[in-house]
Enzyme design. Structure first.
Site, PDB file in Angstrom:
ATOM      1  N   GLU A  26       0.788  -1.246   0.000  1.00 46.93           N
ATOM      2  CA  GLU A  26       0.000   0.000   0.000  1.00 46.93           C
ATOM      3  C   GLU A  26       0.818   1.293   0.000  1.00 46.93           C
ATOM      4  O   GLU A  26       0.557   2.187   0.798  1.00 46.93           O
ATOM      5  CB  GLU A  26      -0.955  -0.004   1.199  1.00 46.93           C
ATOM      6  N   GLU A  77      -5.921 -10.932  -1.111  1.00 45.41           N
ATOM      7  CA  GLU A  77      -6.771 -10.711   0.084  1.00 45.41           C
ATOM      8  C   GLU A  77      -8.243 -10.696  -0.320  1.00 45.41           C
ATOM      9  O   GLU A  77      -9.010  -9.829   0.102  1.00 45.41           O
ATOM     10  CB  GLU A  77      -6.403  -9.378   0.757  1.00 45.41           C
TER      11      GLU A  77
HETATM   12  C1  XIL Z   1      -6.095  -6.465   8.371  1.00 52.36           C
HETATM   13  C2  XIL Z   1      -6.400  -7.646   9.285  1.00 52.36           C
HETATM   14  O1  XIL Z   1      -7.282  -8.515   8.635  1.00 52.36           O
HETATM   15  C3  XIL Z   1      -6.991  -7.146  10.576  1.00 52.36           C
HETATM   16  O2  XIL Z   1      -7.130  -8.223  11.505  1.00 52.36           O
HETATM   17  C4  XIL Z   1      -6.106  -6.057  11.189  1.00 52.36           C
HETATM   18  O3  XIL Z   1      -6.753  -5.514  12.324  1.00 52.36           O
HETATM   19  C5  XIL Z   1      -5.847  -4.945  10.192  1.00 52.36           C
HETATM   20  O4  XIL Z   1      -5.286  -5.500   9.020  1.00 52.36           O
HETATM   21  N1  XIL Z   1      -4.917  -4.739   3.744  1.00 52.36           N
HETATM   22  C6  XIL Z   1      -3.878  -5.530   4.187  1.00 52.36           C
HETATM   23  C7  XIL Z   1      -4.068  -6.434   5.339  1.00 52.36           C
HETATM   24  O5  XIL Z   1      -2.819  -5.555   3.530  1.00 52.36           O
HETATM   25  O6  XIL Z   1      -2.894  -6.595   6.078  1.00 52.36           O
HETATM   26  C8  XIL Z   1      -5.182  -5.955   6.229  1.00 52.36           C
HETATM   27  O7  XIL Z   1      -5.399  -6.928   7.237  1.00 52.36           O
HETATM   28  C9  XIL Z   1      -6.431  -5.711   5.414  1.00 52.36           C
HETATM   29  C10 XIL Z   1      -6.201  -4.632   4.381  1.00 52.36           C
END
Ligand code: XIL
Length: 407
Positions: free
Chosen positions: A179, A290
């Protein structure tokens, strides 16, 4: 929900509504009728109890899931049956794993690695550099003053080497940088500003360094740049530029991770293809890292959502979560099907697709605002569940599962 999604919601409403009608009517029609409707998702289960997603989709790509430490106990049977790739949802992030210079929290990450090894499941690493859940101590020197660039790079190298060498040869892909692109329509602002990384470096030097350290540490791991809204009109080109700059400078990078935190109304097939084509034109691999498809859309546009503010004189009854309604289910099935059809078509360029969490019982989205994207807040919003995955709250396969698996 950002402006891009709002804009696209309007544009896509008609398409999506049409898909909903089609999908809903499919669920009501007999098999004979359904044969004549080629565009509707096939949600009739394939009756082979021994197979999972990894088998059904194995000819296309690896199928993965992000897990918390507790889910490798709680959901172990489902994980073993369905998936052949694992990601630690939080336990390998710098701030979780390495919260201060001499503190390393290896337990959860090691447990996840051991579980994967025991069950012959591959592992994706997430992540080595991010502006969130980060090791903030990198940025303060021993004298309490802000660290120099040199000190931050030294710490970054040490961090990346320590983590990657511990799991050397056991992690097939790493999200090296997560990101780092700026949201928003201004196409001249590529890099995320306001992060401690950008504040110090004011250039992508830290991104380049992270990839070089990662390649040194474990040359067998494939290295990815990972981001969300990767298909959006405002962002896909910026991601392309970031990655192209890396390639032009000879920085070692193997692919791009599309987070794929999608909505029932976005992205469109065309947006997804455009974004993938750009990355493919650079000779890079793609992984969907994701994936989830949130059923929630902005409250103002969603007839399923009761008004958050009661009209003057009305009683202030608490707004109710309408839940996983048949209409929303149909829209989600249709979007899952559309997206997987494209991904299957592009299989040559996609090495894995990972879902973010195991079942609808626990999704990271549930704790976030309605219609929430990666950066939105929950303030003033009605808490609603997102129901974004292929397994329901009891761990059963949803109809969307079969829409994805069937031809
Ligand atoms: C999220 C997790 O799922 C949560 O448990 C945590 O509180 C915050 O992070 N983008 C990403 C992930 O790259 O690492 C994130 O994961 C979701 C958005």
């Amino acid at each position: 929900m950002n402006k891009y999604l709002l804009k696209n919601f309007k544009r896509n409403t008609i398409i999506v509504a049409a898909a909903a009608v089609t999908a809903v009517s499919f669920t009501q029609c007999s098999p004979k009728q359904s044969e004549s409707i080629s565009a509707v998702p096939n949600t009739t289960p394939i009756n082979d109890p021994t197979k999972g997603l990894k088998d059904y989709l194995g000819k296309y790509f690896k199928v993965g899931v992000a897990v918390a430490r507790q889910s490798i106990n709680r959901d172990s049977a489902l994980i073993i049956k369905e998936f052949n790739s694992l990601t630690a949802e939080n336990d390998m992030k710098p701030g979780v794993l390495h919260p201060s210079e001499n503190t390393w929290n290896w337990k959860n990450a090691d447990d996840i690695m051991a579980f994967a090894k025991r069950h012959n499941i591959a592992v994706r690493g997430h992540n080595l550099l991010w502006h969130s859940q980060d090791a903030r101590w990198f940025f303060t020197g021993p004298d309490g003053k802000p660290s120099s660039k040199e000190l931050v790079l030294q710490r970054l190298r040490e961090h990346i080497h320590t983590v990657m060498k511990r799991y050397k040869g056991q992690i097939y892909a790493w999200d090296v940088v997560n990101e780092a692109v700026q949201d928003g329509a201004d196409s001249t602002v590529i890099y995320r500003t306001g992060s401690p990384w950008w504040n110090l470096f004011k250039s992508p030097e830290f991104i380049e360094a992270a990839f070089r350290y990662a390649r040194e540490a474990d040359p067998s791991a494939k290295l990815y740049y990972n981001d969300y809204s990767s298909e959006s009109d405002t962002k896909h080109r910026k991601i392309y530029k970031l990655v192209k700059n890396l390639k032009d400078k000879g920085v070692p990078i193997d692919g791009v991770g599309f987070q794929a935190h999608w909505k029932i109304n976005s992205p469109t097939v065309q947006q997804l293809k455009t974004a993938m084509d750009e990355i493919i034109s650079l000779g890079l691999d793609i992984q969907f890292t994701e994936l989830d498809i949130d059923i929630r859309v902005p409250a103002a546009l969603d007839p399923n959502v009761p008004a958050a503010t009661p009209a003057a004189g009305a009683s202030a009854a608490a707004p109710v979560d309408p839940g996983y309604t048949p209409e929303l289910e149909a829209l989600q099935i249709a979007q899952y099907k559309r997206m997987f059809d494209v991904m299957k078509q592009y299989k040559k360029h996609i090495s894995s697709v990972t879902f973010w969490n195991v079942t609808d019982r626990t999704s990271w989205l549930d704790g976030r605002g309605q219609g929430g994207g990666a950066a939105s807040s929950t303030a003033g919003r009605i808490p609603r569940k997102a129901y974004p995955l292929l397994f329901d709250v009891d761990g059963n396969r949803k109809k969307a599962y079969w829409a994805v698996v069937n031809k």
